[in-house]
Design a protein around this motif. Structure first.
Motif, PDB file in Angstrom:
ATOM      1  N   TYR A  85       4.818   4.262 -20.219  1.00 31.61           N
ATOM      2  CA  TYR A  85       4.389   5.556 -19.703  1.00 31.61           C
ATOM      3  C   TYR A  85       4.427   5.611 -18.173  1.00 31.61           C
ATOM      4  CZ  TYR A  85       2.741   6.581 -24.405  1.00 31.61           C
ATOM      5  OH  TYR A  85       2.664   6.806 -25.754  1.00 31.61           O
ATOM      6  N   VAL A  86       4.996   4.609 -17.546  1.00 33.59           N
ATOM      7  CA  VAL A  86       5.136   4.617 -16.093  1.00 33.59           C
ATOM      8  C   VAL A  86       6.565   5.001 -15.743  1.00 33.59           C
ATOM      9  CG1 VAL A  86       5.081   3.236 -13.994  1.00 33.59           C
ATOM     10  CG2 VAL A  86       3.330   2.887 -15.746  1.00 33.59           C
ATOM     11  N   ASP A  87       6.715   6.089 -15.022  1.00 35.47           N
ATOM     12  CA  ASP A  87       8.031   6.528 -14.545  1.00 35.47           C
ATOM     13  C   ASP A  87       8.013   6.528 -13.022  1.00 35.47           C
ATOM     14  OD1 ASP A  87      10.441   7.615 -13.940  1.00 35.47           O
ATOM     15  OD2 ASP A  87      10.186   9.457 -15.099  1.00 35.47           O
ATOM     16  N   PRO A  88       8.557   5.484 -12.400  1.00 35.55           N
ATOM     17  CA  PRO A  88       8.540   5.428 -10.936  1.00 35.55           C
ATOM     18  C   PRO A  88       9.369   6.504 -10.258  1.00 35.55           C
ATOM     19  CG  PRO A  88       8.857   3.239 -11.875  1.00 35.55           C
ATOM     20  CD  PRO A  88       9.037   4.221 -12.991  1.00 35.55           C
ATOM     21  N   TRP A 382       2.281  -6.143 -13.335  1.00 31.48           N
ATOM     22  CA  TRP A 382       1.881  -4.738 -13.398  1.00 31.48           C
ATOM     23  C   TRP A 382       0.907  -4.489 -14.551  1.00 31.48           C
ATOM     24  CZ3 TRP A 382       1.844  -1.448  -9.741  1.00 31.48           C
ATOM     25  CH2 TRP A 382       2.793  -1.509  -8.717  1.00 31.48           C
ATOM     26  N   ARG A 383       1.166  -5.086 -15.701  1.00 34.09           N
ATOM     27  CA  ARG A 383       0.229  -4.924 -16.817  1.00 34.09           C
ATOM     28  C   ARG A 383      -1.156  -5.441 -16.447  1.00 34.09           C
ATOM     29  NH1 ARG A 383       4.384  -7.136 -19.985  1.00 34.09           N
ATOM     30  NH2 ARG A 383       5.648  -5.532 -20.983  1.00 34.09           N
ATOM     31  N   LYS A 384      -1.177  -6.580 -15.794  1.00 32.20           N
ATOM     32  CA  LYS A 384      -2.459  -7.184 -15.425  1.00 32.20           C
ATOM     33  C   LYS A 384      -3.266  -6.243 -14.537  1.00 32.20           C
ATOM     34  CE  LYS A 384      -4.345 -11.338 -13.175  1.00 32.20           C
ATOM     35  NZ  LYS A 384      -3.991 -12.608 -12.479  1.00 32.20           N
ATOM     36  N   LYS A 385      -2.600  -5.569 -13.622  1.00 32.08           N
ATOM     37  CA  LYS A 385      -3.302  -4.643 -12.741  1.00 32.08           C
ATOM     38  C   LYS A 385      -3.748  -3.385 -13.478  1.00 32.08           C
ATOM     39  CE  LYS A 385      -3.219  -6.780  -8.748  1.00 32.08           C
ATOM     40  NZ  LYS A 385      -4.478  -7.218  -8.098  1.00 32.08           N
ATOM     41  N   LEU A 386      -2.899  -2.876 -14.366  1.00 36.18           N
ATOM     42  CA  LEU A 386      -3.171  -1.592 -15.005  1.00 36.18           C
ATOM     43  C   LEU A 386      -4.071  -1.696 -16.224  1.00 36.18           C
ATOM     44  CD1 LEU A 386       0.376   0.031 -14.764  1.00 36.18           C
ATOM     45  CD2 LEU A 386      -1.627   0.590 -13.383  1.00 36.18           C
ATOM     46  N   GLU A 387      -4.143  -2.868 -16.836  1.00 34.64           N
ATOM     47  CA  GLU A 387      -4.872  -2.966 -18.093  1.00 34.64           C
ATOM     48  C   GLU A 387      -6.390  -2.944 -17.899  1.00 34.64           C
ATOM     49  OE1 GLU A 387      -3.538  -6.568 -19.833  1.00 34.64           O
ATOM     50  OE2 GLU A 387      -4.726  -7.888 -18.538  1.00 34.64           O
ATOM     51  N   VAL A 388      -6.858  -2.861 -16.659  1.00 38.52           N
ATOM     52  CA  VAL A 388      -8.295  -2.684 -16.442  1.00 38.52           C
ATOM     53  C   VAL A 388      -8.732  -1.275 -16.833  1.00 38.52           C
ATOM     54  CG1 VAL A 388      -8.353  -4.397 -14.597  1.00 38.52           C
ATOM     55  CG2 VAL A 388      -8.009  -1.984 -14.021  1.00 38.52           C
ATOM     56  N   GLY A 407       0.697   7.944 -11.988  1.00 35.05           N
ATOM     57  CA  GLY A 407      -0.159   8.126 -10.826  1.00 35.05           C
ATOM     58  C   GLY A 407      -0.946   6.884 -10.504  1.00 35.05           C
ATOM     59  N   LEU A 408      -1.505   6.256 -11.533  1.00 34.14           N
ATOM     60  CA  LEU A 408      -2.256   5.015 -11.332  1.00 34.14           C
ATOM     61  C   LEU A 408      -1.346   3.928 -10.763  1.00 34.14           C
ATOM     62  CD1 LEU A 408      -5.277   4.483 -11.994  1.00 34.14           C
ATOM     63  CD2 LEU A 408      -4.502   3.271 -14.026  1.00 34.14           C
ATOM     64  N   TYR A 409      -0.135   3.865 -11.275  1.00 29.82           N
ATOM     65  CA  TYR A 409       0.848   2.884 -10.803  1.00 29.82           C
ATOM     66  C   TYR A 409       1.162   3.075  -9.323  1.00 29.82           C
ATOM     67  CZ  TYR A 409       5.706   1.287 -10.041  1.00 29.82           C
ATOM     68  OH  TYR A 409       6.847   0.736  -9.527  1.00 29.82           O
ATOM     69  N   ASP A 751       1.942   9.232  -0.321  1.00 31.98           N
ATOM     70  CA  ASP A 751       0.999   8.439   0.476  1.00 31.98           C
ATOM     71  C   ASP A 751       0.119   7.537  -0.390  1.00 31.98           C
ATOM     72  OD1 ASP A 751       1.556   9.364   3.206  1.00 31.98           O
ATOM     73  OD2 ASP A 751       0.837  11.287   2.497  1.00 31.98           O
ATOM     74  N   CYS A 752       0.562   7.218  -1.594  1.00 29.46           N
ATOM     75  CA  CYS A 752      -0.227   6.444  -2.550  1.00 29.46           C
ATOM     76  C   CYS A 752      -1.583   7.089  -2.817  1.00 29.46           C
ATOM     77  CB  CYS A 752      -0.399   4.997  -2.083  1.00 29.46           C
ATOM     78  SG  CYS A 752       1.148   4.080  -2.022  1.00 29.46           S
ATOM     79  N   ALA A 753      -1.681   8.390  -2.536  1.00 29.47           N
ATOM     80  CA  ALA A 753      -2.933   9.118  -2.733  1.00 29.47           C
ATOM     81  C   ALA A 753      -2.770  10.249  -3.727  1.00 29.47           C
ATOM     82  CB  ALA A 753      -3.447   9.660  -1.398  1.00 29.47           C
ATOM     83  N   MET A 754      -1.573  10.842  -3.815  1.00 34.05           N
ATOM     84  CA  MET A 754      -1.346  11.882  -4.814  1.00 34.05           C
ATOM     85  C   MET A 754      -1.589  11.324  -6.215  1.00 34.05           C
ATOM     86  SD  MET A 754      -0.344  14.838  -3.482  1.00 34.05           S
ATOM     87  CE  MET A 754      -0.440  15.210  -1.729  1.00 34.05           C
ATOM     88  N   GLY A 755      -1.102  10.110  -6.450  1.00 38.56           N
ATOM     89  CA  GLY A 755      -1.341   9.472  -7.740  1.00 38.56           C
ATOM     90  C   GLY A 755      -2.808   9.197  -7.970  1.00 38.56           C
ATOM     91  N   ALA A 756      -3.529   8.873  -6.898  1.00 37.01           N
ATOM     92  CA  ALA A 756      -4.971   8.627  -7.039  1.00 37.01           C
ATOM     93  C   ALA A 756      -5.698   9.912  -7.419  1.00 37.01           C
ATOM     94  CB  ALA A 756      -5.531   8.056  -5.737  1.00 37.01           C
TER      95      ALA A 756
END
Length: 893
Positions: A85-88, A382-388, A407-409, A751-756
């Motif tokens: 589900y991550v589309d860069p 990447w899984r390790k970071k996102l699986e939280v 967005g989280l990615y 800016d790595c903020a829209m995703g946030a």
């Protein structure tokens, strides 16, 4: 020969269609007895699960049959590999400037194809029809302004006309080649693209090294089809690949550099000095490239399109008049790579220290050139970071799941971890992060999100900011490529530090030095406050505002943006007061708390909202009165159009070099930026009902612009008037209309903020950065789980009991926290530290009680007593109503 699509130890998303189609072939390759056993097990499993399909197991069964990565209860009724589900590629057009290539979380090596899309290729690649300049190994993500980095690009020819290396093109001006439309694919840790010159490029990365796989058709003669009307015919080339390395960067900013190719080993090394894209200074970069897969025929160097065989060394290569394109570098021509599916591997180590360190990075991180191993490891990181984070996406569309996870990615792409690569000081054992690009954007959402989902990384970033202060004397408000970035507003690293402090990030953070750093921002004006600290401090301390006509003899910087800088200085000082109070500096806490109320000195209670519906029409006036306005030394207000620098009036006149008093936003927008004192603001705007009416008008009139991060908090500020339902309405209006899963699925520079922003809103809460406050709305999912900081098996769970996947029930009616009634429309960070279960009941109409009473609203840190002798009308000697109308008419709508 086994297909390269089936060689991976662990299937990648881009390989799934191929591996699924090939599965029957693998079964046929098994011994007959093994096949019978497999078919039997599948059949028995099917019989076992049929009775349970009414419980939703049918979908799980189907998923297990087609995907070996499924397990558990989440993600469309079952847990899937969230990376699918991550589309860069989201945000790679329409000004998003997102980096879509191969990267690790906060990784230094970032490999992607660079395009020649003017004003769009800040992160290298753009999802349009522009041509490809090459493939480079370091980028920033989501920035505005000029392109960033893109140093030392590789460019690949499948061969040259008449097998003559001199007939190939080398210059940046001449070599761009068309892509095969629709061939770009990106996944976490991977990027691929096909070119019309018969080259397929794939890339993956480790921390400091990029690994490329270039594939060719293998025919002895290949034809280059021409879409250039100046070329009369197609061109035939002889299959014998050439790979060149150019010392250029995306900004074409190189001042000097050197390169060498070793004709026996094929190793190419080089260095250059470059400019940052949004700052002052220069930085040095180094690379080390090795190749595998074919024998070497020839080597040489080039300047522009002049390629020389046997001259394997260039030094002192500036970007002078004799290199119009900036292109200078080295090349290797290979024999036909007949094995491994006609592939050549290119391994490029990068460093900011030396060529030797670049080579060490490459040899240590990718000794085996094993593309599948490197890519698989990147996906695991990447899984390790996102699986939280886990979400129950049952009934939610794939587009919405992709919007959320992507967005989280993106939030984890920067700042970049340059620990061990700090070229400015090497006497520190502290972490070093770069590409704080810019804190003016990221403090509002990205850093608060990292505090929740990756507190160790956020802690390291805090330590890095403090260490920058130790060595350079100031905290950065923006920083990239080891250079001081331009300050856009306040000294907002103060808020990042205060946010971390109030949320109890403590591991190895030197809070005493942090406190000295924020006091330096508040009290000591630097000589160049355009790149650090604050300006106009003498007036700020004496008058409580930045005069429009101030004369600042203590430092230099842009003498504009007095409104936006002023309201940010006030909030910065309020944040410092929280830090001072927590560290026991009571007198300082009182002083900075008082300065936090200085925003009131910009409030002109008589200012009307004037506009034109068309340039030749009459000047109109809304009912709204009272706005932030610039103020002069004599205390009088100076008129500035309340809508200036908004989508409805002169949108693009308030960027860094603006003469206006607000930056990248209108006085309408900045009149809402008082998160420390919302009760007072609501009172000045006429009370809760009038405030809600005004804030609604802001969103409905077109004045709001979600492409800049200052627009985030006003989506949720209805909470302060006891109307959280309206916040929920607007969050779901902007998602998915402006934030979605398309390539232009964000409204501005990421800016790595829209995703946030989208991640926060979809999880059901949004931070008031700098305070221990999160504003609550219903999540876009049945359940959201976030791993609690306390560790163990504890989760912070937000659950909707009567979730509506159709999106009709979006208003909270009631809530419980750990089974007990919960009436606040906000929550503190303790929830994410200790864990717990926050449960909502939602409905189709606005709730009558939840979060609406005074006791349920977020805190406002100033009471009526804090107004003191302040009088909003004091010193109001500005233009009268007729003059306002005349000026509004002269300025247009």
């Amino acid at each position: 020969m086994e297909s390269k699509m089936r060689r991976a130890e662990e299937s990648s998303p881009f390989r799934k269609p191929f591996s699924m189609a090939a599965a029957p072939l693998r079964f046929r390759g098994m011994p007959r007895r093994s096949r019978f056993l497999v078919y039997g097990l599948v059949f028995i499993s099917f019989l076992y699960l049929i009775p349970r399909m009414h419980l939703g197991m049918g979908g799980t069964l189907l998923f297990f049959l087609i995907s070996p990565e499924a397990a558990g209860p989440y993600g469309g009724g079952h847990k899937v590999d969230i990376l699918r589900y991550v589309d860069p590629l989201i945000g790679t057009t329409n000004g998003g400037h997102v980096f879509p290539g191969a990267s690790l979380p906060y990784g230094m090596a970032k490999a992607v194809a660079d395009t020649n899309s003017h004003a769009e290729n800040a992160a290298g690649f753009v999802s349009d029809n522009s041509e490809i300049l090459g493939f480079s190994h370091m980028h920033d993500s989501g920035t505005g302004g000029q392109p960033s980095m893109g140093n030392f690009p590789l460019f690949v020819h499948a061969g040259c006309p008449e097998d003559d290396h001199k007939q190939c093109v080398y210059s940046l001006m001449d070599r761009p080649i068309a892509r095969v439309n629709g061939s770009a694919f990106a996944a976490p840790g991977y990027f691929s693209l096909n070119l019309t010159n018969h080259v397929r490029a794939e890339m993956t990365v480790t921390e400091h090294t990029a690994l490329y796989r270039f594939s060719f058709p293998g025919n002895d003669t290949l034809t280059l089809k021409s879409d250039d009307p100046l070329r009369k015919k197609d061109v035939d080339i002889t299959y014998s690949p050439i790979i060149l390395v150019d010392l250029v960067d995306l900004m074409n900013s190189r001042s000097t550099g050197g390169i060498q190719v070793y004709n026996h080993s094929g190793r190419i090394v080089g260095e250059g000095q470059y400019q940052p894209s949004f700052g002052a200074g220069r930085y040095n970069a180094f690379f080390c490239a090795d190749f595998k897969g074919a024998a070497i025929r020839k080597t040489g160097t080039f300047i522009s399109n002049n390629a020389t065989e046997g001259v394997n060394f260039l030094d002192g290569v500036g970007n002078g008049f004799y290199i119009p394109s900036g292109s200078a570098g080295a090349w290797i021509q290979f024999e036909k790579p007949v094995e491994n599916n006609h592939e050549i591997m290119a391994r490029v180590g990068v460093s900011f220290i030396s060529v030797d360190q670049a080579c060490d990075n490459a040899e240590r991180e990718i000794a085996d050139y094993n593309f599948e191993r490197v890519e698989s490891q990147a996906r695991k990181e990447w899984r390790k970071k996102l699986e939280v984070v886990e979400v129950d996406g049952t009934g939610v569309s794939e587009d919405m799941l992709t919007t959320f996870w992507s967005g989280l990615y993106r939030t984890l792409l920067s700042p970049q971890n340059y620990t061990g690569e700090n070229q400015l000081w090497n006497n520190s054992t502290e972490p070093y992060f770069d590409s704080f690009y810019c804190i003016w954007d990221s403090f509002r959402a990205q850093h608060p999100l990292l505090t929740i989902i990756d507190p160790p990384a956020q802690t390291d970033m805090i330590r890095a900011l403090i260490d920058i202060y130790r060595h350079e004397g100031k905290l950065p408000d923006c920083r990239m490529s080891f250079s001081k970035g331009y300050t856009q507003g306040g000294s907002n690293a103060d808020i990042v530090l205060a946010d971390a402090f109030v949320k109890n990030l403590t591991d190895n953070i030197d809070w005493d030095t942090a406190y000295k750093a924020v006091l330096s921002d508040a009290e000591e004006e630097p000589q160049m406050w355009g790149v650090e600290g604050r300006g106009n401090l003498e007036s700020w301390h004496k008058l409580g505002y930045i005069p429009w006509d101030d004369i600042d003899t203590n430092g230099t910087g842009p003498m504009s943006r007095s409104i936006s800088r002023g309201v940010e200085y006030a909030y910065d000082d309020f944040a410092i007061s929280l830090l001072a109070s927590g560290l026991g500096h009571d007198a300082d806490a009182k002083k900075y708390h008082q300065r936090g109320s200085n925003w009131r000195n910009y409030w002109n209670p008589e200012q009307a909202d004037l506009y034109r519906e068309d340039p030749d029409g009459p000047v109109l006036k809304t009912k709204f009165k009272g706005f932030m306005q610039p103020r002069k030394l004599d205390g009088s207000f100076r008129y500035e159009n309340t809508r200036a620098c908004s989508p409805v009036h002169n949108m693009h006149i308030c960027y860094y070099d603006t003469h206006l008093s607000s930056y990248e936003g209108s006085p309408w927008l900045y009149s809402f930026f008082v998160p420390q004192d919302m009760d007072s603001l609501i009172t000045l705007m006429g009370g809760p009902d009038a405030f809600v009416e005004r804030l609604n008008y802001f969103h409905t009139s077109g004045i709001s612009y979600m492409g800049n991060e200052q627009g985030f908090l006003p989506v949720f500020q209805f909470h302060y008037a006891g109307r959280p339902a309206i916040s929920s309405y607007w969050a779901r209006s902007y998602i998915p209309s402006l934030f979605n899963s398309s390539v232009n699925g964000i409204p501005g520079n990421d800016d790595c903020a829209m995703g946030a922003f989208s991640a926060f809103a979809m999880m059901g809460f949004f931070p008031v950065a700098g305070q221990d406050v999160y504003l609550l709305t219903p999540p876009f999912f049945r359940e959201v789980k976030i791993k609690a900081k306390s560790g163990g098996n504890k989760w912070a769970v937000i659950r909707v009991k009567n979730f509506d996947p159709e999106g009709r029930r979006i208003y909270i009616q009631s809530a419980t926290l750990n089974g007990r009634r919960y009436t606040r429309n906000w929550i503190t960070h303790e929830f994410f530290i200790k864990g717990g279960i926050l449960e909502f009941v939602v409905g189709e109409e606005e709730g009558k009680e939840w979060g609406r009473g005074e006791e349920g609203r977020p805190p406002s840190w100033y009471g009526d007593e804090d107004f003191g002798d302040w009088d909003g009308n004091k010193g109001v000697e500005g233009v009268d109503a007729e003059e306002e109308e005349r000026q509004a008419g002269r300025r247009g709508r």
